[in-house]
Design a protein around this motif. Structure first.
Motif, PDB file in Angstrom:
ATOM      1  N   PHE A  14       0.826  -1.216   0.000  1.00  0.00           N
ATOM      2  CA  PHE A  14       0.000   0.000   0.000  1.00  0.00           C
ATOM      3  C   PHE A  14       0.861   1.267   0.000  1.00  0.00           C
ATOM      4  O   PHE A  14       0.419   2.311  -0.453  1.00  0.00           O
ATOM      5  CB  PHE A  14      -0.968  -0.001   1.185  1.00  0.00           C
ATOM      6  CG  PHE A  14      -2.093  -1.013   1.053  1.00  0.00           C
ATOM      7  CD1 PHE A  14      -2.393  -1.573  -0.183  1.00  0.00           C
ATOM      8  CD2 PHE A  14      -2.834  -1.401   2.154  1.00  0.00           C
ATOM      9  CE1 PHE A  14      -3.434  -2.501  -0.322  1.00  0.00           C
ATOM     10  CE2 PHE A  14      -3.869  -2.324   2.023  1.00  0.00           C
ATOM     11  CZ  PHE A  14      -4.173  -2.879   0.798  1.00  0.00           C
ATOM     12  N   GLY A  15       2.065   1.171   0.564  1.00  0.00           N
ATOM     13  CA  GLY A  15       3.049   2.242   0.429  1.00  0.00           C
ATOM     14  C   GLY A  15       2.625   3.616   0.939  1.00  0.00           C
ATOM     15  O   GLY A  15       2.911   4.630   0.291  1.00  0.00           O
TER      16      GLY A  15
ATOM     17  N   TYR B  22       3.132   8.101   5.167  1.00  0.00           N
ATOM     18  CA  TYR B  22       3.334   8.372   6.601  1.00  0.00           C
ATOM     19  C   TYR B  22       3.683   7.112   7.387  1.00  0.00           C
ATOM     20  O   TYR B  22       3.765   7.147   8.608  1.00  0.00           O
ATOM     21  CB  TYR B  22       2.079   9.025   7.199  1.00  0.00           C
ATOM     22  CG  TYR B  22       0.796   8.258   6.950  1.00  0.00           C
ATOM     23  CD1 TYR B  22       0.553   7.040   7.560  1.00  0.00           C
ATOM     24  CD2 TYR B  22      -0.169   8.771   6.094  1.00  0.00           C
ATOM     25  CE1 TYR B  22      -0.605   6.335   7.327  1.00  0.00           C
ATOM     26  CE2 TYR B  22      -1.345   8.076   5.847  1.00  0.00           C
ATOM     27  CZ  TYR B  22      -1.558   6.856   6.471  1.00  0.00           C
ATOM     28  OH  TYR B  22      -2.712   6.167   6.235  1.00  0.00           O
ATOM     29  N   CYS B  23       3.857   5.975   6.703  1.00  0.00           N
ATOM     30  CA  CYS B  23       4.062   4.703   7.409  1.00  0.00           C
ATOM     31  C   CYS B  23       5.373   4.708   8.187  1.00  0.00           C
ATOM     32  O   CYS B  23       6.426   5.004   7.637  1.00  0.00           O
ATOM     33  CB  CYS B  23       4.056   3.556   6.413  1.00  0.00           C
ATOM     34  SG  CYS B  23       4.176   1.954   7.222  1.00  0.00           S
TER      35      CYS B  23
ATOM     36  N   TRP C 219      10.186   1.334   0.400  1.00  0.00           N
ATOM     37  CA  TRP C 219       8.902   0.977   1.035  1.00  0.00           C
ATOM     38  C   TRP C 219       7.741   1.116   0.041  1.00  0.00           C
ATOM     39  O   TRP C 219       7.629   2.102  -0.675  1.00  0.00           O
ATOM     40  CB  TRP C 219       8.653   1.878   2.248  1.00  0.00           C
ATOM     41  CG  TRP C 219       7.466   1.428   3.049  1.00  0.00           C
ATOM     42  CD1 TRP C 219       6.273   2.065   3.170  1.00  0.00           C
ATOM     43  CD2 TRP C 219       7.372   0.237   3.844  1.00  0.00           C
ATOM     44  NE1 TRP C 219       5.436   1.346   3.985  1.00  0.00           N
ATOM     45  CE2 TRP C 219       6.085   0.220   4.408  1.00  0.00           C
ATOM     46  CE3 TRP C 219       8.240  -0.820   4.130  1.00  0.00           C
ATOM     47  CZ2 TRP C 219       5.635  -0.805   5.250  1.00  0.00           C
ATOM     48  CZ3 TRP C 219       7.798  -1.850   4.968  1.00  0.00           C
ATOM     49  CH2 TRP C 219       6.524  -1.823   5.512  1.00  0.00           C
TER      50      TRP C 219
ATOM     51  N   VAL D 218       3.181  -4.031  11.488  1.00  0.00           N
ATOM     52  CA  VAL D 218       4.122  -3.423  10.523  1.00  0.00           C
ATOM     53  C   VAL D 218       3.848  -3.858   9.086  1.00  0.00           C
ATOM     54  O   VAL D 218       4.749  -3.850   8.234  1.00  0.00           O
ATOM     55  CB  VAL D 218       5.600  -3.716  10.914  1.00  0.00           C
ATOM     56  CG1 VAL D 218       6.017  -2.894  12.123  1.00  0.00           C
ATOM     57  CG2 VAL D 218       5.825  -5.200  11.154  1.00  0.00           C
TER      58      VAL D 218
HETATM   59  S1  SF4 Z   1       1.546  -0.975   6.996  1.00  0.00           S
HETATM   60 FE1  SF4 Z   1       2.156   1.094   6.425  1.00  0.00          FE
HETATM   61  S2  SF4 Z   1       2.047   1.125   4.174  1.00  0.00           S
HETATM   62 FE2  SF4 Z   1       0.862  -0.647   4.881  1.00  0.00          FE
HETATM   63  S3  SF4 Z   1      -1.248   0.091   5.064  1.00  0.00           S
HETATM   64 FE3  SF4 Z   1      -0.298   0.311   7.078  1.00  0.00          FE
HETATM   65  S4  SF4 Z   1       0.471   2.436   7.108  1.00  0.00           S
HETATM   66 FE4  SF4 Z   1       0.079   1.887   4.944  1.00  0.00          FE
END
Ligand code: SF4
Length: 275
Positions: free
Chosen positions: A32-33, A36-37, A53, A88
């Motif tokens: 999903f990238g 803000y992750c 990422w 994560v």
């Molecule tokens: S793990 Fe990170 S990239 Fe994946 S949905 Fe959750 S916030 Fe978005």
């Protein structure tokens, strides 16, 4: 997108998150990238940099077997234990349709008659595929991350995640199926801090799905996250705000206005690290 397969030594990993005993992450990486992750540091486990990422996912192909083994060792069939999918990664990202690792893990929990709480947090409607299993667990809850009700805006921050309108429909469907739900309003995006009327509308739309509980979390403003966000904030002409503490009061008022309950009793705020 690079997709690989790896094996794991354990499925249940002890957690430092509040009210969570163990986390299960069926994948390393997340397609999903989201900009803000905070989980992009996970790349070091599979030789990817923070900037990769969203471009790789590794499926832990033996995770259900490891979960089965570990559950056998939990006393009282895990009574009073809380397991979160996931901390994560997103357990229902695109590759889950193919690998079905989250579904396999849920089947194990059902077959083992797990008596604790299974908590799921996702951005994906794919969770509805597993309603049949979720309904068989004695204690379960599903959270959908909803940061805005504007699909176009979501695309700037949650690059490849399902549209936020679809996430709201997912909440409705889960509620109709009798699955306890909550919305995870996090991070509170900068424009919501500047325009509480948008937050008002967002909370109203969440309440209209039948969901009555929300988590609210401010942005994890680590330097590397700010750097990634800065590109999009410029493009979308959104200005970050330092007003988050001032707006907590307004957020509390709006939660009350819409008859929602704030989970955890407070708005979550990260300690800013230098990572
Ligand atoms: S793990 Fe990170 S990239 Fe994946 S949905 Fe959750 S916030 Fe978005």
């Amino acid at each position: 997108m690079q997709v690989g397969r790896i094996s794991t030594k354990m499925a249940l990993v002890k957690s430092k998150l509040p009210d969570t005993d163990y986390v299960v992450n069926p994948y390393v990486g997340c397609g999903f990238g989201c900009l803000y992750c905070y989980a992009s540091f996970m790349g070091r486990l599979v030789n990817h940099s923070i900037s990769d990422w969203g471009h790789y996912v590794y499926a832990k192909i033996n995770i259900a077997k490891q979960l089965d083994d570990q559950l056998t060792k939990l006393p009282n069939q895990g009574k009073s234990v809380t397991i979160l999918f996931s901390s994560v990664t997103d357990p229902y990202q695109g590759v889950e349709a193919k690998f079905k690792l989250t579904r396999q893990c849920l089947k194990v929990l059902v077959n083992k008659q797990f008596q604790g709480l299974v908590a799921i947090l996702t951005k994906s409607f794919l969770v509805c595929r597993d309603i049949d299993l979720l309904q068989q667990l004695p204690h379960v809850e599903v959270g959908l991350t909803i940061t805005t009700d504007d699909d176009a805006l979501s695309r700037h921050f949650e690059i490849k995640a399902p549209p936020t309108s679809k996430r709201l429909k997912t909440l409705t469907k889960l509620n109709q199926a009798g699955i306890p739900t909550y919305a995870f309003v996090g991070p509170v995006l900068p424009h919501l801090l500047n325009r509480p009327s948008l937050l008002d509308k967002l909370l109203g739309r969440i309440r209209a799905t039948g969901t009555k509980r929300v988590f609210v979390e401010h942005l994890n403003a680590s330097p590397y996250i700010k750097k990634r966000l800065a590109q999009q904030l410029t493009k979308s002409e959104l200005l970050p705000s330092a007003k988050s503490r001032q707006t907590d009061k307004i957020i509390h008022q709006l939660i009350t206005k819409h008859g929602l309950t704030l989970l955890g009793g407070q708005i979550i705020r990260h300690q800013v690290s230098n990572r």
